[in-house]
Design an enzyme around this catalytic site. Structure first.
Site, PDB file in Angstrom:
ATOM      1  N   ASP A  48      34.515  74.811  39.300  1.00 43.73           N
ATOM      2  CA  ASP A  48      33.855  75.885  40.038  1.00 43.73           C
ATOM      3  C   ASP A  48      32.721  76.443  39.182  1.00 43.73           C
ATOM      4  OD1 ASP A  48      35.098  77.612  38.119  1.00 43.73           O
ATOM      5  OD2 ASP A  48      36.816  77.855  39.441  1.00 43.73           O
ATOM      6  N   LYS A  71      32.490  74.830  44.835  1.00 40.32           N
ATOM      7  CA  LYS A  71      33.700  75.113  45.603  1.00 40.32           C
ATOM      8  C   LYS A  71      33.537  76.410  46.387  1.00 40.32           C
ATOM      9  CE  LYS A  71      37.028  77.104  43.447  1.00 40.32           C
ATOM     10  NZ  LYS A  71      38.096  77.416  42.497  1.00 40.32           N
ATOM     11  N   ASP A 101      47.217  76.934  38.558  1.00 39.21           N
ATOM     12  CA  ASP A 101      48.216  77.735  39.257  1.00 39.21           C
ATOM     13  C   ASP A 101      48.948  76.836  40.258  1.00 39.21           C
ATOM     14  OD1 ASP A 101      49.786  79.686  40.390  1.00 39.21           O
ATOM     15  OD2 ASP A 101      48.147  80.873  41.187  1.00 39.21           O
ATOM     16  N   THR A 102      48.472  76.765  41.487  1.00 39.50           N
ATOM     17  CA  THR A 102      49.146  75.938  42.497  1.00 39.50           C
ATOM     18  C   THR A 102      48.672  74.487  42.485  1.00 39.50           C
ATOM     19  OG1 THR A 102      47.529  76.451  44.220  1.00 39.50           O
ATOM     20  CG2 THR A 102      49.435  77.936  44.010  1.00 39.50           C
ATOM     21  N   GLY A 104      45.979  73.284  43.792  1.00 41.24           N
ATOM     22  CA  GLY A 104      45.146  72.934  44.945  1.00 41.24           C
ATOM     23  C   GLY A 104      43.708  72.631  44.568  1.00 41.24           C
TER      24      GLY A 104
END
Length: 191
Positions: A48, A71, A101-102, A104
């Site tokens: 990002d 992004k 984190d997740t 994604g």
């Protein structure tokens, strides 16, 4: 009476404390590890716009190329990758981030890099939060290796994931603590 921390998500957090804060970076440890890998035309990728400085520092230190993923977030913890700035075709792409984190954003970034012709995709992240579906996303992704530090202990599923490699930052923290007590420069660790 003093705080030593690593890779704050935002540098401004240092200003929230009333005492001295030594902000360490994982890059010396991760760079040393990267030198042990056989990389073909490495390109460091920021997932990002906020991480460009971090990716640029790795690219400069290791004499490599730089790419940026543009992004756009559709909502909290939901990322939608739009564009790639830079060339990754035939390269080993290394996504650099401060935390996972997740997973994604990481997996979408990896898919984008593969779609643009990256030979391999690896990632470096300081803090392996790995919440929710992160482990399954990483396991099922096209990412070959996820190299993380030991700033956060991994769960048993994180330790069992064959794609995750843990690099210790204990020596770096130890050296920083030693320098603080000896009243030597901590910032010179990152020159």
């Amino acid at each position: 009476n003093r705080i030593i921390t690593m890779e704050l998500h935002a540098g401004q957090i240092q200003g929230f404390f009333n005492g001295p804060v030594d902000h360490l970076y994982c890059s010396p440890v991760m760079s040393k590890h990267l030198h042990t890998l056989e990389l073909t035309r490495p390109v460091f990728v920021s997932p990002d716009a906020g991480g460009v400085e971090r990716a640029r520092a790795y690219a400069k230190k290791l004499n490599a190329s730089l790419a940026i993923i543009d992004k756009r977030r559709a909502g909290p913890n939901v990322a939608e990758v739009m564009n790639l700035v830079g060339d990754v075709e035939g390269c080993d792409a290394i996504i650099i981030d401060d935390l996972i984190d997740t997973g994604g954003t990481l997996v979408q970034a990896a898919e984008t890099l593969k779609a643009f012709g990256a030979r391999r995709v690896l990632t470096l992240a300081t803090h392996p939060v790995l919440s929710g579906p992160a482990i399954s996303r990483i396991t099922e992704s096209c990412i070959e290796d996820v190299i993380v530090s030991d700033t956060i202990p991994l769960t048993s599923s994180g330790r069992a994931c064959p794609k995750i490699r843990i690099i210790s930052v204990s020596e770096l923290f130890g050296e920083a603590i030693k320098r603080v007590h000896a009243q030597d420069s901590v910032s010179s660790l990152f020159e």
